[in-house]
Motif scaffolding. Structure first.
Motif, PDB file in Angstrom:
ATOM      1  N   TRP A  55       0.833  -1.204   0.000  1.00 24.46           N
ATOM      2  CA  TRP A  55       0.000   0.000   0.000  1.00 24.46           C
ATOM      3  C   TRP A  55       0.867   1.253   0.000  1.00 24.46           C
ATOM      4  O   TRP A  55       0.610   2.204  -0.752  1.00 24.46           O
ATOM      5  N   ALA A  56       1.903   1.273   0.845  1.00 27.45           N
ATOM      6  CA  ALA A  56       2.761   2.457   0.945  1.00 27.45           C
ATOM      7  C   ALA A  56       3.414   2.773  -0.399  1.00 27.45           C
ATOM      8  O   ALA A  56       3.431   3.937  -0.838  1.00 27.45           O
ATOM      9  N   ILE A  57       3.920   1.770  -1.073  1.00 31.42           N
ATOM     10  CA  ILE A  57       4.573   1.999  -2.366  1.00 31.42           C
ATOM     11  C   ILE A  57       3.560   2.431  -3.416  1.00 31.42           C
ATOM     12  O   ILE A  57       3.808   3.356  -4.206  1.00 31.42           O
ATOM     13  N   GLU A  58       2.385   1.797  -3.414  1.00 28.27           N
ATOM     14  CA  GLU A  58       1.356   2.155  -4.404  1.00 28.27           C
ATOM     15  C   GLU A  58       0.900   3.591  -4.230  1.00 28.27           C
ATOM     16  O   GLU A  58       0.788   4.348  -5.203  1.00 28.27           O
ATOM     17  N   VAL A  59       0.633   3.997  -2.978  1.00 29.61           N
ATOM     18  CA  VAL A  59       0.165   5.365  -2.711  1.00 29.61           C
ATOM     19  C   VAL A  59       1.234   6.371  -3.105  1.00 29.61           C
ATOM     20  O   VAL A  59       0.950   7.365  -3.796  1.00 29.61           O
ATOM     21  N   PHE A  60       2.462   6.138  -2.678  1.00 30.45           N
ATOM     22  CA  PHE A  60       3.524   7.101  -2.961  1.00 30.45           C
ATOM     23  C   PHE A  60       3.767   7.232  -4.464  1.00 30.45           C
ATOM     24  O   PHE A  60       3.874   8.347  -4.990  1.00 30.45           O
ATOM     25  N   ASP A  61       3.829   6.113  -5.161  1.00 29.68           N
ATOM     26  CA  ASP A  61       4.054   6.158  -6.608  1.00 29.68           C
ATOM     27  C   ASP A  61       2.918   6.887  -7.323  1.00 29.68           C
ATOM     28  O   ASP A  61       3.152   7.661  -8.259  1.00 29.68           O
ATOM     29  N   ARG A  62       1.702   6.666  -6.869  1.00 29.29           N
ATOM     30  CA  ARG A  62       0.540   7.310  -7.508  1.00 29.29           C
ATOM     31  C   ARG A  62       0.571   8.817  -7.312  1.00 29.29           C
ATOM     32  O   ARG A  62       0.346   9.585  -8.262  1.00 29.29           O
ATOM     33  N   ILE A  63       0.841   9.262  -6.083  1.00 34.34           N
ATOM     34  CA  ILE A  63       0.872  10.706  -5.815  1.00 34.34           C
ATOM     35  C   ILE A  63       2.102  11.347  -6.469  1.00 34.34           C
ATOM     36  O   ILE A  63       2.061  12.505  -6.892  1.00 34.34           O
ATOM     37  N   LEU A  64       3.185  10.583  -6.561  1.00 35.69           N
ATOM     38  CA  LEU A  64       4.393  11.099  -7.206  1.00 35.69           C
ATOM     39  C   LEU A  64       4.117  11.476  -8.668  1.00 35.69           C
ATOM     40  O   LEU A  64       4.689  12.429  -9.198  1.00 35.69           O
ATOM     41  N   ASP A  65       3.227  10.739  -9.292  1.00 32.45           N
ATOM     42  CA  ASP A  65       2.871  11.004 -10.696  1.00 32.45           C
ATOM     43  C   ASP A  65       1.728  12.001 -10.839  1.00 32.45           C
ATOM     44  O   ASP A  65       1.261  12.260 -11.953  1.00 32.45           O
ATOM     45  N   SER A  66       1.275  12.545  -9.703  1.00 33.59           N
ATOM     46  CA  SER A  66       0.156  13.497  -9.737  1.00 33.59           C
ATOM     47  C   SER A  66       0.523  14.775 -10.487  1.00 33.59           C
ATOM     48  O   SER A  66       1.664  15.245 -10.438  1.00 33.59           O
ATOM     49  N   ARG A  67      -0.444  15.333 -11.147  1.00 33.70           N
ATOM     50  CA  ARG A  67      -0.245  16.610 -11.833  1.00 33.70           C
ATOM     51  C   ARG A  67      -0.399  17.791 -10.879  1.00 33.70           C
ATOM     52  O   ARG A  67      -0.072  18.926 -11.230  1.00 33.70           O
ATOM     53  N   GLU A  68      -0.893  17.511  -9.670  1.00 29.87           N
ATOM     54  CA  GLU A  68      -1.208  18.580  -8.725  1.00 29.87           C
ATOM     55  C   GLU A  68      -0.110  18.824  -7.701  1.00 29.87           C
ATOM     56  O   GLU A  68       0.104  19.960  -7.256  1.00 29.87           O
ATOM     57  N   TYR A  69       0.625  17.760  -7.315  1.00 30.69           N
ATOM     58  CA  TYR A  69       1.582  17.874  -6.225  1.00 30.69           C
ATOM     59  C   TYR A  69       2.992  17.474  -6.658  1.00 30.69           C
ATOM     60  O   TYR A  69       3.174  16.540  -7.444  1.00 30.69           O
ATOM     61  N   GLU A  70       3.969  18.179  -6.096  1.00 31.74           N
ATOM     62  CA  GLU A  70       5.373  17.823  -6.274  1.00 31.74           C
ATOM     63  C   GLU A  70       5.950  17.486  -4.903  1.00 31.74           C
ATOM     64  O   GLU A  70       6.136  18.377  -4.066  1.00 31.74           O
ATOM     65  N   ILE A  71       6.205  16.206  -4.670  1.00 30.83           N
ATOM     66  CA  ILE A  71       6.723  15.770  -3.376  1.00 30.83           C
ATOM     67  C   ILE A  71       8.211  16.086  -3.302  1.00 30.83           C
ATOM     68  O   ILE A  71       9.000  15.603  -4.105  1.00 30.83           O
ATOM     69  N   GLU A  72       8.577  16.920  -2.314  1.00 29.06           N
ATOM     70  CA  GLU A  72       9.987  17.258  -2.105  1.00 29.06           C
ATOM     71  C   GLU A  72      10.633  16.406  -1.018  1.00 29.06           C
ATOM     72  O   GLU A  72      11.830  16.101  -1.078  1.00 29.06           O
ATOM     73  N   THR A  73       9.814  16.040  -0.009  1.00 29.72           N
ATOM     74  CA  THR A  73      10.342  15.323   1.160  1.00 29.72           C
ATOM     75  C   THR A  73       9.344  14.249   1.576  1.00 29.72           C
ATOM     76  O   THR A  73       8.126  14.447   1.454  1.00 29.72           O
ATOM     77  N   LEU A  74       9.856  13.139   2.080  1.00 26.60           N
ATOM     78  CA  LEU A  74       9.016  12.050   2.584  1.00 26.60           C
ATOM     79  C   LEU A  74       9.521  11.646   3.966  1.00 26.60           C
ATOM     80  O   LEU A  74      10.720  11.501   4.177  1.00 26.60           O
ATOM     81  N   ASN A  75       8.580  11.472   4.904  1.00 22.45           N
ATOM     82  CA  ASN A  75       8.965  10.991   6.232  1.00 22.45           C
ATOM     83  C   ASN A  75       7.903  10.038   6.766  1.00 22.45           C
ATOM     84  O   ASN A  75       6.829   9.882   6.161  1.00 22.45           O
ATOM     85  N   PHE A  76       8.191   9.438   7.925  1.00 22.42           N
ATOM     86  CA  PHE A  76       7.368   8.358   8.452  1.00 22.42           C
ATOM     87  C   PHE A  76       7.199   8.517   9.960  1.00 22.42           C
ATOM     88  O   PHE A  76       8.172   8.728  10.679  1.00 22.42           O
ATOM     89  N   SER A  77       5.972   8.409  10.430  1.00 22.80           N
ATOM     90  CA  SER A  77       5.670   8.376  11.860  1.00 22.80           C
ATOM     91  C   SER A  77       4.929   7.079  12.119  1.00 22.80           C
ATOM     92  O   SER A  77       3.917   6.796  11.474  1.00 22.80           O
ATOM     93  N   CYS A  78       5.424   6.275  13.057  1.00 19.55           N
ATOM     94  CA  CYS A  78       4.832   4.955  13.287  1.00 19.55           C
ATOM     95  C   CYS A  78       4.765   4.641  14.771  1.00 19.55           C
ATOM     96  O   CYS A  78       5.514   5.190  15.571  1.00 19.55           O
ATOM     97  N   TYR A  79       3.858   3.731  15.088  1.00 21.61           N
ATOM     98  CA  TYR A  79       3.803   3.250  16.469  1.00 21.61           C
ATOM     99  C   TYR A  79       5.109   2.542  16.806  1.00 21.61           C
ATOM    100  O   TYR A  79       5.817   2.021  15.936  1.00 21.61           O
ATOM    101  N   GLY A  80       5.435   2.522  18.091  1.00 22.60           N
ATOM    102  CA  GLY A  80       6.726   2.005  18.516  1.00 22.60           C
ATOM    103  C   GLY A  80       6.669   0.555  18.950  1.00 22.60           C
ATOM    104  O   GLY A  80       5.688  -0.154  18.727  1.00 22.60           O
TER     105      GLY A  80
END
Length: 458
Positions: A55-80
């Motif tokens: 899911w994470a790879i699919e979502v990121f790849d899809r938004i990366l190809d978006s005509r609306e957004y340019e992703i400059e930075t990616l980070n992660f917050s997760c339960y410990g």
């Protein structure tokens, strides 16, 4: 022209979320999903790691190809308290073991016989005895219960750092994950505890990198700054730290009520350990004193029992408003009436006795007793630090009875409630930015900040 954004995966036990934030840390996009749990080799429920990866790879790849957004930075917050173990080929070789998975007594005995006493070890590492919630003990268990698996491990990564690794291919460790009740870190030496070296656990942990660190990665032809990931509790604290100048204490409420004091100094005491206090870690490796209370869980159990006792609907408690006259009536002749199911307290009676004929009165009594526990937990986290501001977020922040009673206990302090549904995701975006401080109005604008005053005693 595309909108430049920071992307954040915010991974909770239940909801998996993806956010985009603009340069002013305003949310411009979100989506989320849930996955059914699978089971590990012992039949215990656990996270579906493969589904999360896909899911994470699919979502990121899809938004990366978006005509609306340019992703400059990616980070992660997760339960410990969750580790992913990878082999020399970078493949996960075990399930993402559930941190609630039972821990056998013989493993505890072996560990403490070698490295105890228990209280002193907890004091130095800032980690109560919590079984799989102590990721250090998780690794110790693997070494002796599943040596063939342990020997195959190249690196053990906490979940935020594993998701980062998924995109960067670079294994790292990071302070906030290492320092959150793992039993790995010696807060006196500011290094891994001696037991970690003696057991060879340090060889399974990659180099430590700052939470602020980003790695420029050419990802499918686009250079993106990739963060190392951050533990969600430490991440949720960052917007407060960056926008409040005076010492404060944050009470994050939910199943657990966590009182967080980022201004504590010095080591925990044995008394702190007895009071269920521990250390989290800030992004610079400094300790954050935390006191835990199983408040939300106890509340749920007691409210259900009250609803059955008075034969009212399960959501009746949500409609109760604070009533001063009821409070004064109960408080003037106060006697503890509730026996807790999931909290240990020396003041509770041997059994619950409800003398009231109205649900509202019994509910006020319940909340008054729970607030007494809450204020003890808060004072334990405060220690001797002079704090004038309390912030409450999470499930109890909109409970009128809770807030009014808490403000009464801390009448000399400024009490604020906030709605921080973005908390940990926003912190993950902030930590990989160049921002040092946020405007004083940031919380009011973005967190629905409300100030509360104690009522006047008759």
């Amino acid at each position: 022209m595309k909108r430049k954004v920071t992307a954040v995966f915010d991974i909770g036990r239940t909801n998996k979320k993806f956010f985009l934030f603009d340069s002013g840390f305003q949310e411009v996009y979100r989506e989320y999903i849930r996955f059914d749990e699978i089971t590990d080799e012992d039949g215990y429920p656990t996270e579906n790691l493969k589904a999360l990866e896909n899911w994470a790879i699919e979502v990121f790849d899809r938004i990366l190809d978006s005509r609306e957004y340019e992703i400059e930075t990616l980070n992660f917050s997760c339960y410990g308290a969750s580790l992913v173990h990878i082999d020399e080929n970078g493949k996960a070789i075990t399930p993402l073991y559930n941190y609630m998975k039972p821990f056998k007594d013989e493993i505890f005995k072996s560990f403490y016989d070698s490295y105890g006493p228990e209280d002193e070890l907890s004091r130095i590492t800032g980690s109560p005895k919590l079984g799989m919630l102590n990721t250090g003990l998780h690794l110790y268990w693997l070494k002796y219960a599943k040596p063939e698996v342990f020997n195959r491990i190249k690196y053990s990564l906490h979940l935020p750092q594993y998701l980062s690794y998924l995109f960067t291919g670079i294994p790292v460790s990071e302070y906030t994950s290492i320092g959150c009740h793992t039993m790995l870190w010696d807060y006196e030496k500011e290094d891994y505890h001696l037991w970690v070296y003696r057991e060879g656990i340090h060889e399974k942990l990659p180099p430590i990198t700052s939470s602020r660190e980003t790695i420029p990665i050419n990802y499918k032809g686009k250079v993106i700054r990739m963060g190392t990931g951050i533990h969600d509790s430490s991440s949720a604290l960052l917007p407060y730290i960056h926008s409040i100048s005076k010492p404060f204490l944050l009470v994050s409420t939910g199943t657990w009520s966590i009182s967080i004091n980022p201004f504590s100094t010095g080591m925990l005491t044995l008394e702190d350990i007895k009071n269920d206090s521990l250390f989290n870690m800030r992004i610079d490796g400094s300790p954050v004193k935390v006191s835990r209370l199983f408040l939300g869980n106890e509340y749920k159990l007691q409210v259900k029992a009250l609803s059955n006792h008075f034969n009212v609907s399960d959501d009746c408690h949500k409609k109760v408003k604070f009533n001063q006259d009821t409070f004064f009536e109960i408080n003037n002749d106060f006697v503890a009436m509730f026996k807790w199911s999931s909290i240990a307290s020396g003041d509770m009676p041997e059994e619950t006795k409800i003398p009231y004929d109205k649900f509202e009165h019994a509910y006020h009594q319940l909340m008054l007793e729970l607030i007494q526990l809450q204020q003890k937990s808060i004072r334990s986290a405060m220690g001797d630090v002079k704090i004038k501001e309390l912030y409450v977020d999470g499930g109890f922040s909109d409970n009128e009875v809770y807030v009014q009673l808490l403000s009464q206990h801390f009448g000399n302090m400024k009490l604020n409630t906030t709605d921080s549904s973005l908390g940990s995701a926003l912190g993950a975006a902030i930590v990989v930015s160049d921002v040092i401080s946020l405007a004083p109005q940031f919380l009011k604008k973005n967190y629905t900040l409300k100030e509360h005053s104690p009522f006047i005693l008759k």
